[in-house]
Scaffold this motif. Structure first.
Motif, PDB file in Angstrom:
ATOM      1  N   TYR A 123      88.264  -3.702  -3.240  1.00 14.59           N
ATOM      2  CA  TYR A 123      87.879  -3.608  -1.832  1.00 14.59           C
ATOM      3  C   TYR A 123      86.513  -4.258  -1.606  1.00 14.59           C
ATOM      4  N   ARG A 124      85.576  -4.057  -2.548  1.00 17.51           N
ATOM      5  CA  ARG A 124      84.257  -4.720  -2.428  1.00 17.51           C
ATOM      6  C   ARG A 124      84.425  -6.226  -2.423  1.00 17.51           C
TER       7      ARG A 124
ATOM      8  N   ASN B  28      82.695   3.741   0.404  1.00 16.10           N
ATOM      9  CA  ASN B  28      83.992   3.379  -0.150  1.00 16.10           C
ATOM     10  C   ASN B  28      84.251   4.102  -1.462  1.00 16.10           C
TER      11      ASN B  28
ATOM     12  N   HIS C 214      85.632  -7.317   0.897  1.00 23.61           N
ATOM     13  CA  HIS C 214      84.560  -7.142   1.881  1.00 23.61           C
ATOM     14  C   HIS C 214      83.500  -8.233   1.720  1.00 23.61           C
TER      15      HIS C 214
ATOM     16  N   ARG D 233      94.244  -0.253   2.455  1.00 20.38           N
ATOM     17  CA  ARG D 233      93.377  -1.294   3.035  1.00 20.38           C
ATOM     18  C   ARG D 233      93.492  -2.592   2.254  1.00 20.38           C
TER      19      ARG D 233
ATOM     20  N   TYR E 250      86.388 -10.146   4.577  1.00 25.00           N
ATOM     21  CA  TYR E 250      87.514  -9.427   5.158  1.00 25.00           C
ATOM     22  C   TYR E 250      87.102  -8.001   5.436  1.00 25.00           C
ATOM     23  N   ASP E 251      87.595  -7.479   6.539  1.00 27.94           N
ATOM     24  CA  ASP E 251      87.292  -6.107   6.890  1.00 27.94           C
ATOM     25  C   ASP E 251      88.525  -5.508   7.518  1.00 27.94           C
ATOM     26  N   LYS E 252      88.751  -4.251   7.283  1.00 27.98           N
ATOM     27  CA  LYS E 252      89.916  -3.559   7.816  1.00 27.98           C
ATOM     28  C   LYS E 252      89.480  -2.785   9.049  1.00 27.98           C
ATOM     29  N   HIS E 253      90.102  -3.084  10.172  1.00 20.84           N
ATOM     30  CA  HIS E 253      89.850  -2.356  11.410  1.00 20.84           C
ATOM     31  C   HIS E 253      91.132  -1.679  11.839  1.00 20.84           C
TER      32      HIS E 253
ATOM     33  N   ALA F 184      85.461 -10.988   9.364  1.00 16.26           N
ATOM     34  CA  ALA F 184      84.153 -10.685   9.919  1.00 16.26           C
ATOM     35  C   ALA F 184      83.509 -11.985  10.371  1.00 16.26           C
TER      36      ALA F 184
ATOM     37  N   ASP G 282      78.626   0.571  -3.045  1.00 14.45           N
ATOM     38  CA  ASP G 282      79.246   0.857  -1.747  1.00 14.45           C
ATOM     39  C   ASP G 282      79.646   2.331  -1.764  1.00 14.45           C
TER      40      ASP G 282
END
Length: 136
Positions: A108-109, A25, A112, A39, A116-119, A126, A22
């Motif tokens: 974080y990976r 990131n 993801h 995040r 889960y995703d941070k907006h 997601a 990634d």
């Protein structure tokens, strides 16, 4: 921990040194690890901690004490307990002390990969994309 309970623990979806799987990131974490930490903290705390505040605390702790890894370590432990992940490759604090940026990328990976995703408006799940078209 007994052998039976350790067998129930899951492996991480990617390795500690899988940062380049990634690249965006990885680059963000290299230049500003506090953002990646923010995040992670927001997702792990189910939105009860804001990305901005967690980022600020991590940055201040890191700049003034050099111990941002202690806070990151606590969140790795919390995340592992939530998702029943193995301590891998060693204790959480050692992972963050010696491989802090790699650990943040891995965490974080993992989030993801789990959907889960941070907006900009908090933590969202997601939505899975349907395979193929609709048929009757």
């Amino acid at each position: 921990m007994s052998h039976a309970s350790s067998a129930a623990l899951a492996s991480w979806s990617s390795g500690l040194c899988g940062c380049f799987s990634d690249v965006p990131n990885c680059c963000l974490t290299f230049f500003c690890p506090c953002i990646t930490f923010g995040r992670i903290a927001e997702i792990v705390d189910n939105g009860n901690t804001s990305c901005g505040s967690a980022c600020a605390v991590h940055a201040i702790l890191g700049c003034y004490t050099g111990c941002g890894c202690l806070l990151s370590c606590l969140y790795r432990s919390k995340m592992r307990k939530q998702y029943m992940l193995k301590k891998s490759p060693c204790e959480d604090c050692l992972v963050h002390l010696f491989c802090g940026m790699c650990a943040l990328c891995q965490e974080y990976r993992e989030l993801h990969i789990r959907g889960y995703d941070k907006h900009s408006r908090g933590v969202t799940m997601a939505v899975p994309k349907p395979e193929g078209g609709m048929s009757r």
